[in-house]
Design a protein around this motif. Structure first.
Motif, PDB file in Angstrom:
ATOM      1  N   TYR A   1     -45.752  33.471   6.294  1.00 15.32           N
ATOM      2  CA  TYR A   1     -46.201  34.482   6.971  1.00 15.32           C
ATOM      3  C   TYR A   1     -47.369  34.501   8.193  1.00 15.32           C
ATOM      4  CZ  TYR A   1     -47.421  39.472   8.469  1.00 15.32           C
ATOM      5  OH  TYR A   1     -48.003  40.341   9.262  1.00 15.32           O
ATOM      6  N   LEU A   2     -48.184  33.682   7.700  1.00 19.42           N
ATOM      7  CA  LEU A   2     -49.407  33.155   8.720  1.00 19.42           C
ATOM      8  C   LEU A   2     -48.784  32.288   9.349  1.00 19.42           C
ATOM      9  CD1 LEU A   2     -52.469  33.297   6.044  1.00 19.42           C
ATOM     10  CD2 LEU A   2     -52.042  34.901   7.761  1.00 19.42           C
ATOM     11  N   ASN A   3     -48.052  31.350   9.288  1.00 16.12           N
ATOM     12  CA  ASN A   3     -47.396  30.297  10.094  1.00 16.12           C
ATOM     13  C   ASN A   3     -46.486  30.913  11.105  1.00 16.12           C
ATOM     14  OD1 ASN A   3     -48.690  28.299   8.615  1.00 16.12           O
ATOM     15  ND2 ASN A   3     -46.714  27.730   7.366  1.00 16.12           N
ATOM     16  N   SER A   4     -45.885  32.127  10.708  1.00 17.32           N
ATOM     17  CA  SER A   4     -45.151  33.006  11.739  1.00 17.32           C
ATOM     18  C   SER A   4     -46.059  33.507  12.695  1.00 17.32           C
ATOM     19  CB  SER A   4     -44.225  34.018  10.999  1.00 17.32           C
ATOM     20  OG  SER A   4     -43.728  34.829  12.034  1.00 17.32           O
ATOM     21  N   LEU A   5     -47.293  33.956  12.174  1.00 12.62           N
ATOM     22  CA  LEU A   5     -48.059  34.734  13.099  1.00 12.62           C
ATOM     23  C   LEU A   5     -48.803  33.769  14.247  1.00 12.62           C
ATOM     24  CD1 LEU A   5     -50.339  36.946  11.053  1.00 12.62           C
ATOM     25  CD2 LEU A   5     -48.618  37.675  12.364  1.00 12.62           C
ATOM     26  N   ALA A   6     -48.928  32.418  13.714  1.00 10.58           N
ATOM     27  CA  ALA A   6     -49.469  31.339  14.437  1.00 10.58           C
ATOM     28  C   ALA A   6     -48.495  30.994  15.600  1.00 10.58           C
ATOM     29  CB  ALA A   6     -49.998  30.219  13.501  1.00 10.58           C
ATOM     30  N   ALA A   7     -47.241  30.937  15.222  1.00  8.42           N
ATOM     31  CA  ALA A   7     -46.224  30.527  16.202  1.00  8.42           C
ATOM     32  C   ALA A   7     -45.964  31.477  17.180  1.00  8.42           C
ATOM     33  CB  ALA A   7     -44.679  30.455  15.328  1.00  8.42           C
ATOM     34  N   HIS A   8     -46.365  32.918  16.701  1.00  4.87           N
ATOM     35  CA  HIS A   8     -46.305  33.812  17.664  1.00  4.87           C
ATOM     36  C   HIS A   8     -47.643  34.234  18.462  1.00  4.87           C
ATOM     37  CE1 HIS A   8     -42.611  34.791  15.578  1.00  4.87           C
ATOM     38  NE2 HIS A   8     -42.192  35.248  16.751  1.00  4.87           N
ATOM     39  N   GLU A   9     -48.596  33.186  18.284  1.00  2.15           N
ATOM     40  CA  GLU A   9     -50.055  33.408  18.903  1.00  2.15           C
ATOM     41  C   GLU A   9     -50.501  34.693  18.531  1.00  2.15           C
ATOM     42  OE1 GLU A   9     -49.407  32.050  22.749  1.00  2.15           O
ATOM     43  OE2 GLU A   9     -49.030  30.128  22.303  1.00  2.15           O
ATOM     44  N   SER A  10     -50.545  35.167  17.415  1.00  3.85           N
ATOM     45  CA  SER A  10     -50.947  36.391  17.200  1.00  3.85           C
ATOM     46  C   SER A  10     -52.631  36.294  17.147  1.00  3.85           C
ATOM     47  CB  SER A  10     -50.549  36.810  15.733  1.00  3.85           C
ATOM     48  OG  SER A  10     -51.285  38.013  15.270  1.00  3.85           O
ATOM     49  N   PRO A  11     -53.116  37.569  17.841  1.00  4.05           N
ATOM     50  CA  PRO A  11     -54.721  37.567  17.999  1.00  4.05           C
ATOM     51  C   PRO A  11     -55.309  38.056  16.703  1.00  4.05           C
ATOM     52  CG  PRO A  11     -53.646  39.453  18.867  1.00  4.05           C
ATOM     53  CD  PRO A  11     -52.459  38.397  18.625  1.00  4.05           C
ATOM     54  N   GLU A  12     -54.414  38.310  15.737  1.00  5.84           N
ATOM     55  CA  GLU A  12     -55.011  38.996  14.253  1.00  5.84           C
ATOM     56  C   GLU A  12     -55.635  37.332  13.502  1.00  5.84           C
ATOM     57  OE1 GLU A  12     -52.463  41.312  11.788  1.00  5.84           O
ATOM     58  OE2 GLU A  12     -50.850  41.210  13.527  1.00  5.84           O
TER      59      GLU A  12
END
Length: 473
Positions: A269-280
């Motif tokens: 899940y965190l890898n997915s956030l990174a792929a979408h450049e999430s500011p979270e």
């Protein structure tokens, strides 16, 4: 639009609508929150035994995954595609679920109903229980396993399902070891499912059921109002009739229903956030890889956090702490210089100074691990704060005093050095023996050669022996 979420558990034969309880069919006929185009989601879970000890404190759908109730990931995705009514088929801790869903209704603008099963109905029976609502119109509905975490591509799934016009569509995902799952085989050159192979012993394919479906209302004619398995009692017959198609799921997928998979799913899940450049995702010199830290959490100095770490609201991390591939729930505390790896720390739990947690250790709610304790693969029941010393004793099979660890390490090193000395002596002895053996072989060859020469000489000459001397002719 509406949705049904099966939560599972205790046997209570009523249906509640956030404060009201009434027979299921009565709710279906009187509810004013049913639109004419209702996708359905059914999220099946049971007692949450695989995720204990966390589920001793709350139902699995309310366990936080990436700082959000597990069920909220699905509800949020549903709300984005226009779902307005969600029916939860519940039989485990229904009061807790009802209370938690009040805020969810306001947050996502949905109406949530509760269908409490008279008995666990499996993964297909709840659809029959909800038939009166589902057949309000002919629109298709979603079905979703609550343990699944992914990016929930509902819009694409709906468009594909409408394009082929059959009864059902299920999403598939690829796995490295398909022998643990049921493998899905399609007819050559098509998306139509031909058959299912349960836990194959030889290679037949690597696409498995991702637990995300969409169906037309025709499927309800295949399901009786009794316990049924949709995977065993419904899908094979749909495939036989050519009514079931498949579409591969893009992006990550994880079943997070048990601690080891929960931690793996967190990383994905965190890898997915990174792929979408999430500011979270957290940033800073103390952060390694992908880390999610709630804004109310407090982090000490000299820490090293990551990769694949989530830290919940109100959590406190002391100075010099090392966190890797772990989850800290709400108000968890990790004291100075502790080391936590591949572990889950439950709500309001504490890890002492210089303590170490590793190997899928899970602390339930309100557990306190003492200073300098090593918990290796332990699972600690909730509310052990009153009995900290007993917590240590109860983990005697997997914990040791840190000083004892140091002594054992020193002893192991001494034994290793001694073993190296013995090994060197053996090597020298082998070398010496090898040299001796070579010399013996040379001497043996010389003796053999001398014997042969003596035989040749004896054959060419006669030998006589006189009393005074040996005379050779």
């Amino acid at each position: 639009m509406k949705a049904l979420i099966l939560v599972g558990g205790e046997s209570l034969p009523r249906l509640s609508t956030l404060g009201r309880t009434l027979p299921f069919l009565e709710m279906a006929s009187h509810s004013s929150h049913i639109d004419k185009a209702p996708p359905l989601i059914r999220v099946p879970t049971g007692f949450g035994t695989r995720l204990r000890p966390l589920t001793f404190s709350k139902p699995k759908p309310l366990v936080e995954f990436a700082n959000k109730h597990m069920i909220l990931h699905q509800i949020e995705a549903l709300a984005k595609v226009g779902v307005k009514d969600i029916i939860l088929a519940v039989n485990y801790q229904p009061d807790v679920m009802v209370e938690a869903m009040h805020k969810v209704e306001e947050q996502f603008g949905v109406t949530i109903h509760f269908s409490i099963e008279p008995e666990p109905l499996g993964t297909a029976g709840p659809l029959a229980l909800a038939r009166a609502i589902l057949e309000k119109d002919s629109e298709p509905f979603f079905v979703l396993n609550s343990d699944v975490i992914c990016e929930f591509p509902f819009e694409g799934l709906l468009a594909f399902h409408r394009s082929h016009g059959c009864e059902g569509t299920l999403m598939t995902t690829r796995v490295q070891d398909p022998s643990k799952f049921g493998v899905i085989l399609t007819k050559p050159g098509t998306t139509q499912i031909a058959r299912f192979v349960e836990k194959p012993t030889e290679w037949v394919g690597d696409h498995i059921n991702a637990g995300i479906y969409i169906f037309s209302t025709k499927i309800l004619n295949r399901i009786a109002n009794r316990p049924m398995s949709i995977e065993k009692d419904v899908f094979p017959f749909m495939a036989r009739d050519g009514e079931l198609h498949t579409i591969p799921l893009q992006g990550f997928w994880a079943d997070v229903g048990q601690p080891k998979d929960f931690l793996i799913g967190t990383g994905l899940y965190l890898n997915s956030l990174a792929a979408h450049e999430s500011p979270e995702l957290a940033k800073g010199p103390h952060i390694v890889g992908n880390v999610l830290i709630h804004e109310t959490a407090v982090i000490g100095e000299g820490c090293r956090i990551g990769p694949d770490v989530t830290i919940g609201p109100g959590a406190k991390v002391g100075n010099g702490v090392r966190l890797s591939k772990c989850v800290l729930m709400k108000n968890a505390v990790v004291k100075d210089f502790a080391w936590v790896n591949r572990s889950i720390i439950g709500w309001y739990s504490t890890v002492g100074k210089w303590a170490r947690l590793d190997n899928t250790t899970v602390l339930g709610e309100d557990v306190h691990v003492a200073d300098e304790v090593f918990v290796n693969g332990g699972s600690v029941l909730p509310h052990k704060n009153r009995m900290a010393s007993r917590v240590q004793h109860s983990l005697s099979a997997t914990e040791v005093d840190m000083k004892a660890v140091a002594r054992l390490v020193a002893e192991c090193q001494r034994m290793t050095d001694a073993a190296e000395t013995v090994a060197e002596e053996v090597r020298r002895s082998i070398t010496q023996n090898t040299n001796c053996l070579s010399q013996l072989r040379i001497l043996s060859k010389q003796i053999e050669d001398s014997s042969l020469e003596l035989q040749l000489i004896s054959g060419q000459h006669s030998v006589s022996v006189a009393p005074e001397a040996i005379v050779v002719d």
